[in-house]
Motif scaffolding. Structure first.
Motif, mmCIF file in Angstrom:
data_model
loop_
_atom_site.group_PDB
_atom_site.id
_atom_site.type_symbol
_atom_site.label_atom_id
_atom_site.label_comp_id
_atom_site.label_asym_id
_atom_site.label_seq_id
_atom_site.Cartn_x
_atom_site.Cartn_y
_atom_site.Cartn_z
ATOM 1 N N ALA A 12 0.913 -1.339 -0.093
ATOM 2 C CA ALA A 12 -0.055 -0.081 -0.194
ATOM 3 C C ALA A 12 0.929 1.318 0.138
ATOM 4 N N LEU A 15 2.376 1.668 -3.405
ATOM 5 C CA LEU A 15 1.201 2.286 -4.380
ATOM 6 C C LEU A 15 1.064 3.730 -4.046
ATOM 7 N N GLU A 111 -4.325 -1.600 0.604
ATOM 8 C CA GLU A 111 -4.630 -1.456 -1.070
ATOM 9 C C GLU A 111 -5.441 -2.651 -1.297
ATOM 10 N N LYS A 113 -7.039 -4.422 -5.474
ATOM 11 C CA LYS A 113 -7.050 -3.961 -6.747
ATOM 12 C C LYS A 113 -8.174 -4.876 -7.368
ATOM 13 N N PHE A 118 -6.481 0.004 -9.397
ATOM 14 C CA PHE A 118 -5.879 0.219 -7.968
ATOM 15 C C PHE A 118 -6.642 0.912 -6.926
ATOM 16 N N LEU A 120 -6.851 2.670 -3.166
ATOM 17 C CA LEU A 120 -6.194 2.723 -1.676
ATOM 18 C C LEU A 120 -7.268 3.526 -0.944
ATOM 19 N N GLU A 136 -11.847 6.085 0.052
ATOM 20 C CA GLU A 136 -11.239 5.127 -1.079
ATOM 21 C C GLU A 136 -10.854 5.868 -2.565
#
Length: 190
Positions: A12, A15, A111, A113, A118, A120, A136
């Motif tokens: 996370a 990313l 995180e 997918k 993607f 977060l 989000e």
């Protein structure tokens, strides 16, 4: 069927760093947006953003502009403008920089997918002072923001979806200020 998975904190953070690097690499961006509150569309328009905190939101007869220090809200139909200082403690939900850079510092970040998207998830820590339960942020494979969902106790679920995303448009600083013309009713709250 969508395949979802949650990853560890290290992933996370990786990313988040890629998203922050992408965000900081662009000079400006524009997008069309639709905002929903608790499932009902309540705003639709165009957003323009320029580093650091310059923003322009076009909503038909309403124009909201900020140069990062001063806000202008102009109702074209009524020819009325309200001017105020930017409130650093309670920034707009459209404060992309804070959503991407500041809020994660005071939150638990995870995180997941979904296909080529993607996501977060930002969950404020207790005593963080942030006034939402979670947010989000949805990004495509180019790390461009496509959607934000914010769950708050005061306003329920707020969803903002972005489309027609364009980067590095070359916006002039002048579009992030409004100088009232003669005859415009002006209320200055600064």
């Amino acid at each position: 069927m969508f395949f979802q998975f949650f990853t560890g904190i290290g992933s996370a953070q990786s990313l988040l760093k890629k998203v922050q690097n992408k965000f900081n690499s662009i000079k400006d961006l524009s997008a069309d947006f639709v905002q929903q509150t608790n499932g009902s569309i309540n705003l639709k328009g165009k957003i323009k953003f320029k580093r650091k905190n310059k923003i322009r939101i076009e909503l038909g007869n309403v124009l909201i502009v900020s140069d990062g220090k001063t806000n202008w809200s102009f109702n074209k139909k009524r020819n009325k403008i309200i001017i105020s200082n930017v409130d650093e403690e309670n920034p707009s939900v459209f404060s992309l920089r804070k959503m991407i850079e500041k809020y994660p510092q005071h939150s638990n970040v995870s995180e997941r997918k979904k296909g080529n998207t993607f996501i977060l998830k930002i969950e404020p820590k207790k005593d963080s002072g942030l006034n939402f339960n979670y947010a989000e942020l949805y990004f495509n494979t180019l790390y461009q923001i496509k959607k934000i969902i914010i769950e708050g106790t005061e306003y329920g679920t707020l969803k903002i979806m972005f489309s027609h995303y364009k980067e590095n448009n070359g916006f002039k600083d002048s579009i992030f200020k409004i100088i009232p013309s003669k005859g415009t009713e002006t209320i200055d709250l600064r």
